[in-house]
Design a protein around this motif. Structure first.
Motif, PDB file in Angstrom:
ATOM      1  N   LEU A   1     112.137  98.680 101.686  1.00  0.00           N
ATOM      2  CA  LEU A   1     110.948  98.078 101.719  1.00  0.00           C
ATOM      3  C   LEU A   1     109.755  98.412 100.812  1.00  0.00           C
ATOM      4  O   LEU A   1     109.252  96.781 100.879  1.00  0.00           O
ATOM      5  CB  LEU A   1     110.935  97.687 103.888  1.00  0.00           C
ATOM      6  CG  LEU A   1     111.547  97.120 104.404  1.00  0.00           C
ATOM      7  CD1 LEU A   1     111.302  97.530 105.448  1.00  0.00           C
ATOM      8  CD2 LEU A   1     111.964  95.360 104.103  1.00  0.00           C
ATOM      9  N   GLU A   2     109.203  99.679 101.298  1.00  0.00           N
ATOM     10  CA  GLU A   2     108.139 100.005 100.680  1.00  0.00           C
ATOM     11  C   GLU A   2     108.373  99.591  98.878  1.00  0.00           C
ATOM     12  O   GLU A   2     107.215  99.356  98.275  1.00  0.00           O
ATOM     13  CB  GLU A   2     108.089 100.959 100.522  1.00  0.00           C
ATOM     14  CG  GLU A   2     107.756 101.810 101.867  1.00  0.00           C
ATOM     15  CD  GLU A   2     108.767 101.531 102.721  1.00  0.00           C
ATOM     16  OE1 GLU A   2     109.082 101.996 104.373  1.00  0.00           O
ATOM     17  OE2 GLU A   2     110.334 102.128 102.155  1.00  0.00           O
ATOM     18  N   GLU A   3     109.470  99.620  98.790  1.00  0.00           N
ATOM     19  CA  GLU A   3     109.753  99.176  96.810  1.00  0.00           C
ATOM     20  C   GLU A   3     108.919  97.496  96.413  1.00  0.00           C
ATOM     21  O   GLU A   3     108.742  97.076  96.058  1.00  0.00           O
ATOM     22  CB  GLU A   3     110.720  99.947  96.305  1.00  0.00           C
ATOM     23  CG  GLU A   3     111.095 101.361  96.589  1.00  0.00           C
ATOM     24  CD  GLU A   3     111.995 101.281  95.945  1.00  0.00           C
ATOM     25  OE1 GLU A   3     112.811 102.578  95.203  1.00  0.00           O
ATOM     26  OE2 GLU A   3     113.255 100.634  96.145  1.00  0.00           O
ATOM     27  N   ILE A   4     109.910  96.976  97.622  1.00  0.00           N
ATOM     28  CA  ILE A   4     109.679  95.702  97.744  1.00  0.00           C
ATOM     29  C   ILE A   4     107.978  95.459  98.297  1.00  0.00           C
ATOM     30  O   ILE A   4     107.630  94.378  97.173  1.00  0.00           O
ATOM     31  CB  ILE A   4     110.648  94.604  98.780  1.00  0.00           C
ATOM     32  CG1 ILE A   4     111.646  95.064  97.820  1.00  0.00           C
ATOM     33  CG2 ILE A   4     110.144  92.899  98.241  1.00  0.00           C
ATOM     34  CD1 ILE A   4     112.759  93.759  99.930  1.00  0.00           C
ATOM     35  N   MET A   5     107.363  95.813  98.548  1.00  0.00           N
ATOM     36  CA  MET A   5     105.972  95.279  98.833  1.00  0.00           C
ATOM     37  C   MET A   5     105.363  95.701  98.120  1.00  0.00           C
ATOM     38  O   MET A   5     103.357  94.881  98.175  1.00  0.00           O
ATOM     39  CB  MET A   5     105.723  95.893 100.085  1.00  0.00           C
ATOM     40  CG  MET A   5     106.854  95.305 101.626  1.00  0.00           C
ATOM     41  SD  MET A   5     106.231  93.521 101.852  1.00  0.00           S
ATOM     42  CE  MET A   5     104.384  93.506 101.863  1.00  0.00           C
ATOM     43  N   GLU A   6     105.413  96.757  97.098  1.00  0.00           N
ATOM     44  CA  GLU A   6     104.584  97.319  96.209  1.00  0.00           C
ATOM     45  C   GLU A   6     104.777  96.550  95.046  1.00  0.00           C
ATOM     46  O   GLU A   6     103.705  96.434  94.486  1.00  0.00           O
ATOM     47  CB  GLU A   6     105.103  98.824  95.710  1.00  0.00           C
ATOM     48  CG  GLU A   6     104.417  99.655  95.128  1.00  0.00           C
ATOM     49  CD  GLU A   6     104.445 101.210  94.129  1.00  0.00           C
ATOM     50  OE1 GLU A   6     104.342 101.320  93.169  1.00  0.00           O
ATOM     51  OE2 GLU A   6     105.740 101.199  95.161  1.00  0.00           O
ATOM     52  N   ARG A   7     105.819  95.651  94.744  1.00  0.00           N
ATOM     53  CA  ARG A   7     106.022  94.911  93.195  1.00  0.00           C
ATOM     54  C   ARG A   7     105.210  93.843  94.254  1.00  0.00           C
ATOM     55  O   ARG A   7     104.943  93.169  92.932  1.00  0.00           O
ATOM     56  CB  ARG A   7     107.758  94.618  93.603  1.00  0.00           C
ATOM     57  CG  ARG A   7     107.930  93.900  92.767  1.00  0.00           C
ATOM     58  CD  ARG A   7     109.315  93.588  91.980  1.00  0.00           C
ATOM     59  NE  ARG A   7     109.701  92.565  91.207  1.00  0.00           N
ATOM     60  CZ  ARG A   7     111.229  91.956  90.940  1.00  0.00           C
ATOM     61  NH1 ARG A   7     111.458  92.397  91.708  1.00  0.00           N
ATOM     62  NH2 ARG A   7     110.911  90.925  89.921  1.00  0.00           N
ATOM     63  N   GLN A   8     105.446  93.477  95.432  1.00  0.00           N
ATOM     64  CA  GLN A   8     104.881  92.125  95.815  1.00  0.00           C
ATOM     65  C   GLN A   8     103.247  92.153  95.855  1.00  0.00           C
ATOM     66  O   GLN A   8     102.539  91.219  95.417  1.00  0.00           O
ATOM     67  CB  GLN A   8     105.121  91.756  97.271  1.00  0.00           C
ATOM     68  CG  GLN A   8     104.779  90.744  97.594  1.00  0.00           C
ATOM     69  CD  GLN A   8     105.114  90.253  99.122  1.00  0.00           C
ATOM     70  OE1 GLN A   8     106.659  90.026  99.358  1.00  0.00           O
ATOM     71  NE2 GLN A   8     104.293  89.860  99.847  1.00  0.00           N
ATOM     72  N   ARG A   9     102.574  93.437  95.368  1.00  0.00           N
ATOM     73  CA  ARG A   9     101.300  93.131  95.254  1.00  0.00           C
ATOM     74  C   ARG A   9     100.577  93.209  93.776  1.00  0.00           C
ATOM     75  O   ARG A   9      99.637  92.058  94.010  1.00  0.00           O
ATOM     76  CB  ARG A   9     101.287  94.496  96.303  1.00  0.00           C
ATOM     77  CG  ARG A   9     101.049  95.429  97.235  1.00  0.00           C
ATOM     78  CD  ARG A   9      99.735  96.844  97.262  1.00  0.00           C
ATOM     79  NE  ARG A   9     100.385  97.287  98.646  1.00  0.00           N
ATOM     80  CZ  ARG A   9     101.781  98.436  98.877  1.00  0.00           C
ATOM     81  NH1 ARG A   9     101.958  99.080  98.077  1.00  0.00           N
ATOM     82  NH2 ARG A   9     101.961  98.366  99.940  1.00  0.00           N
ATOM     83  N   GLU A  10     100.979  93.064  93.447  1.00  0.00           N
ATOM     84  CA  GLU A  10     101.005  92.585  91.793  1.00  0.00           C
ATOM     85  C   GLU A  10     100.355  91.333  92.011  1.00  0.00           C
ATOM     86  O   GLU A  10      99.637  90.434  91.590  1.00  0.00           O
ATOM     87  CB  GLU A  10     101.572  92.530  90.864  1.00  0.00           C
ATOM     88  CG  GLU A  10     101.902  94.580  90.550  1.00  0.00           C
ATOM     89  CD  GLU A  10     103.543  94.523  89.409  1.00  0.00           C
ATOM     90  OE1 GLU A  10     103.903  93.817  88.629  1.00  0.00           O
ATOM     91  OE2 GLU A  10     103.112  96.183  89.251  1.00  0.00           O
TER      92      GLU A  10
ATOM     93  N   TYR B   1     101.393  89.118  95.229  1.00  0.00           N
ATOM     94  CA  TYR B   1     100.636  88.476  96.512  1.00  0.00           C
ATOM     95  C   TYR B   1      99.916  89.413  97.138  1.00  0.00           C
ATOM     96  O   TYR B   1     100.616  90.100  98.309  1.00  0.00           O
ATOM     97  CB  TYR B   1     101.501  87.651  97.501  1.00  0.00           C
ATOM     98  CG  TYR B   1     102.539  86.335  96.468  1.00  0.00           C
ATOM     99  CD1 TYR B   1     101.861  85.623  96.058  1.00  0.00           C
ATOM    100  CD2 TYR B   1     103.577  86.770  96.119  1.00  0.00           C
ATOM    101  CE1 TYR B   1     102.334  84.358  95.097  1.00  0.00           C
ATOM    102  CE2 TYR B   1     104.421  85.451  95.243  1.00  0.00           C
ATOM    103  CZ  TYR B   1     104.043  84.875  95.064  1.00  0.00           C
ATOM    104  OH  TYR B   1     104.691  83.734  94.619  1.00  0.00           O
ATOM    105  N   PRO B   2      99.148  90.099  97.196  1.00  0.00           N
ATOM    106  CA  PRO B   2      98.280  91.154  97.482  1.00  0.00           C
ATOM    107  C   PRO B   2      98.207  90.716  98.980  1.00  0.00           C
ATOM    108  O   PRO B   2      97.746  92.263  99.990  1.00  0.00           O
ATOM    109  CB  PRO B   2      96.617  91.867  96.276  1.00  0.00           C
ATOM    110  CG  PRO B   2      96.626  90.027  95.834  1.00  0.00           C
ATOM    111  CD  PRO B   2      98.162  89.427  95.683  1.00  0.00           C
ATOM    112  N   GLU B   3      97.521  90.149  99.510  1.00  0.00           N
ATOM    113  CA  GLU B   3      97.225  89.426 100.713  1.00  0.00           C
ATOM    114  C   GLU B   3      98.151  89.389 101.284  1.00  0.00           C
ATOM    115  O   GLU B   3      97.717  89.327 102.809  1.00  0.00           O
ATOM    116  CB  GLU B   3      96.672  88.897 100.299  1.00  0.00           C
ATOM    117  CG  GLU B   3      96.857  86.872 100.826  1.00  0.00           C
ATOM    118  CD  GLU B   3      97.387  86.966  98.844  1.00  0.00           C
ATOM    119  OE1 GLU B   3      98.273  85.463  98.894  1.00  0.00           O
ATOM    120  OE2 GLU B   3      97.545  87.848  98.487  1.00  0.00           O
ATOM    121  N   LYS B   4      99.048  89.166 101.086  1.00  0.00           N
ATOM    122  CA  LYS B   4     100.796  89.361 102.118  1.00  0.00           C
ATOM    123  C   LYS B   4     101.490  90.346 102.731  1.00  0.00           C
ATOM    124  O   LYS B   4     101.334  91.547 102.007  1.00  0.00           O
ATOM    125  CB  LYS B   4     102.259  88.114 101.204  1.00  0.00           C
ATOM    126  CG  LYS B   4     101.696  87.294 100.991  1.00  0.00           C
ATOM    127  CD  LYS B   4     102.862  86.333 100.356  1.00  0.00           C
ATOM    128  CE  LYS B   4     102.646  85.005 100.486  1.00  0.00           C
ATOM    129  NZ  LYS B   4     102.335  83.797 101.983  1.00  0.00           N
TER     130      LYS B   4
END
Length: 640
Positions: free
Chosen positions: A449-458, A460-463
């Protein structure tokens, strides 16, 4: 003619006769005519009784000395083994003497001397009586202590049988060997790994799913010696050593690397090795690398028997390879293959140990130093254009070998549990590109989950919740999944699910989807393939121990890490929509059925005991059921 036949007896065969001769030489015939008288055998011949008696006494003395040393080594606790060893030795001596006398009798029988046969028989009878008397005298005291029936295996009538019997009996009587320091340390590390689920090593942390440490280097050599199909080289067909068998080679191979009796695999293995060399750049070809990778993956995906052969070939071509571009391509091909199929359980331990050895960054330094030394030695012979070409290749070297190895190690752990690509549709070019890009860019499937959220910040940083979770859930609801019978229970078409997975990994969800079972199946797959379970492993005992206590179950959710608590809360809120009576009447999926299909995607039992797994399955379902009924999910409604 009669005299001639009498002069050349056909029953007499001499070792001095030539293969091209028609009969014995005249001098040999004269020597054969001189018959030795009874009792006048030549000194030192095998047939003399005195010689046999002397030989018997010497052997008996040596036997007593060896048995005495064996008894001293064994000690008083191995008295029964001493009896068996002594009896086996005496039996060997007795049968060896019988064999010698038998050969002696056959020699004299061929000479046609009845007197010598009678003399040899008398000496044999006397020798047998002496041996029996000696055996009875030496074993009388032992037999008084232990009366036990002894059975002996068939004795090998060779000159080394006595030595083998003594050696084997002494080794059996000795205490079990003490393991060396390295083995003791390995055993200790395994205990820590089994108890804690993780272990810290030289350059890489084991994932939580690893229940054992990979094979050591010595165990890998033993495995290779047992399963490798040893190749030969040169006009004398000399066998290659294991080190050469597992080192990079520029030429082709004539037979498979692993032992097999399947003719089809024998033929395909040699062609597969050529394609591996083409992909790595070790063999000239006009084809692009991606189509070559597709051919290799398709061949092994359709033929399970060549998968281990491919992985052992990749292990060979990535060992002692002094071309960094070829080396990186070999590891890249291994990572691509692990996305589609896993090795057999027999070969998995070897491949796991090989990959783990390369996860240490220190190996990257050694490889770079070795390649630089080789390049410096050859730079003087290259032209300027060749030098420029080599520099361009070095500029393209972005990933370290340890990066490939770490990715392959994680991928091997997952594919061994979840399996490779499923369905009837063969691999495609798009899937090859996706597997290749996943080495650098982590996929949203199979990551933490941490890796998925780190990739997602690029993007969708607000999600605060994973994009893949929210969009797939909304797609299921948008297609009317809450009113479809058997939702989450009926699987979607596996090929359609794989196609949707590729698009979701590229942040796209097509609008032409019509079957809600497809996004529902992919959503379950995303939960199931998380690197760490949605409820982390350290909370698992609390879950199975509080499967009947609603307050304790809600307290476990409150104690989870923030990202796990949010994702689990969103899932429970999503399931609560399907658990409403108006939807249950359509879907036939009540709270018990929903808990049954979703519990394996949230909790993972790490035990190998079938009884524990069966018992915990019921507790896992009850725990998820308590959450669907009693968990307040109002804290995540804003993220829907």
């Amino acid at each position: 003619m009669q005299s001639q036949s009498h002069e050349y007896p056909t029953s007499v065969i001499s070792h001095q006769d030539s293969g091209y001769s028609t009969g014995p030489s005249p001098s040999l015939r004269r020597r054969k005519g001189r018959r030795t008288a009874v009792g006048q055998a030549r000194p030192g011949s095998l047939g003399s009784s005195s010689e046999l008696n002397i030989l018997n006494e010497k052997l008996m003395a040596e036997m007593r000395a060896v048995v005495g040393r064996a008894v001293e080594i064994r000690g008083s606790q191995a008295s029964l083994n001493a009896d068996i060893a002594e009896s086996c030795i005496l039996a060997d001596i007795h049968k060896i003497r019988l064999q010698s006398e038998g050969r002696h009798l056959r020699q004299y029988a061929s000479h046609g001397s009845k007197d010598n046969i009678a003399a040899s028989s008398r000496s044999l009878h006397k020798l047998g009586a002496d041996i029996r008397a000696s055996v009875d005298s030496q074993l009388s005291t032992r037999q008084e202590v232990i009366r036990q029936k002894r059975t002996f295996e068939k004795v090998d009538f060779s000159s080394n049988s006595l030595e083998r019997s003594i050696t084997s009996q002494i080794s059996l009587s000795l205490p079990s060997p003490v393991r060396n320091t390295q083995q003791i340390q390995n055993a200790g590390s395994n205990v820590k790994l089994n108890s804690g689920g993780q272990t810290c090593s030289v350059g890489y942390h084991f994932p939580y799913t690893t229940l054992r440490k990979p094979l050591a280097a010595k165990s890998m050599e033993d495995w290779a010696a047992k399963h490798l199909n040893m190749h030969t080289r040169g006009i004398f067909r000399r066998r290659l050593s294991i080190a050469n068998m597992l080192s990079w080679v520029g030429g082709s191979i004539k037979k498979p690397m692993l032992v097999t009796s399947d003719r089809v695999i024998k033929k395909d293995a040699c062609e597969l090795f050529k394609m591996v060399q083409m992909y790595m750049g070790d063999r000239q070809t006009r084809m692009e690398r991606v189509p070559i990778a597709l051919m290799i993956v398709t061949k092994c995906w359709t033929m399970q028997g060549v998968r281990d052969e491919l992985y052992i070939q990749l292990c060979r071509q990535t060992t002692d390879n002094l071309c960094y571009q070829s080396l990186a391509s070999g590891w890249e091909l291994m990572a691509i293959c692990l996305a589609f199929f896993s090795p057999s359980p027999k070969f998995q331990s070897y491949l796991e140990g090989y990959i783990y050895r390369h996860t240490d960054i220190a190996n990257d330094v050694k490889i770079t130093q070795r390649i630089n030394e080789l390049m410096e030695m050859k730079n003087k012979k290259f032209s300027k254009s060749r030098k420029k070409r080599k520099q361009n290749i070095e500029e393209e070297e972005d990933l370290l070998i340890s990066t490939y190895a770490k990715y392959c190690y994680r991928k091997l752990q997952k594919v061994a549990v979840t399996g490779g690509k499923k369905g009837l549709r063969k691999p495609t070019i798009e899937e090859i590109h996706h597997a290749k890009n996943a080495i650098v860019t982590p996929s949203m499937f199979g990551s933490s989950l941490e890796e998925i959220m780190e990739r997602q910040r690029e993007r969708y940083p607000e999600k605060k919740l994973p994009w893949v979770q929210t969009h797939l859930s909304n797609k299921v609801l948008g297609l009317g999944g809450a009113q479809v019978e058997g939702i989450f229970r009926v699987p979607g078409d596996i090929d359609e699910v794989n196609a949707l997975k590729l698009q979701v990994d590229q942040w796209r969800i097509p609008d032409n989807l019509a079957d809600p079972h497809i996004p529902a199946s992919l959503l379950k797959l995303w939960y199931r393939e998380l690197e760490e379970p949605l409820i982390p492993q350290k909370y698992y005992p609390q879950c199975v121990n509080n499967y009947e206590n609603p307050e304790a179950a809600v307290a476990v959710v409150a104690s989870l890490p923030d990202i796990n608590r949010l994702v689990l809360g969103y899932l429970i809120h999503f399931l609560q929509i399907f658990a409403q009576p108006i939807n249950v009447s359509k879907t036939k999926m009540d709270v018990n059925n929903l808990a049954m299909v979703m519990a394996p995607n949230c909790l993972r039992c790490q035990s190998d005991d079938p009884r524990i797994i069966f018992e915990n399955t019921r507790k896992e379902m009850s725990f998820i059921r308590l959450l669907i009924v009693h968990l307040d999910t109002s804290f995540i409604k804003g993220d829907l």
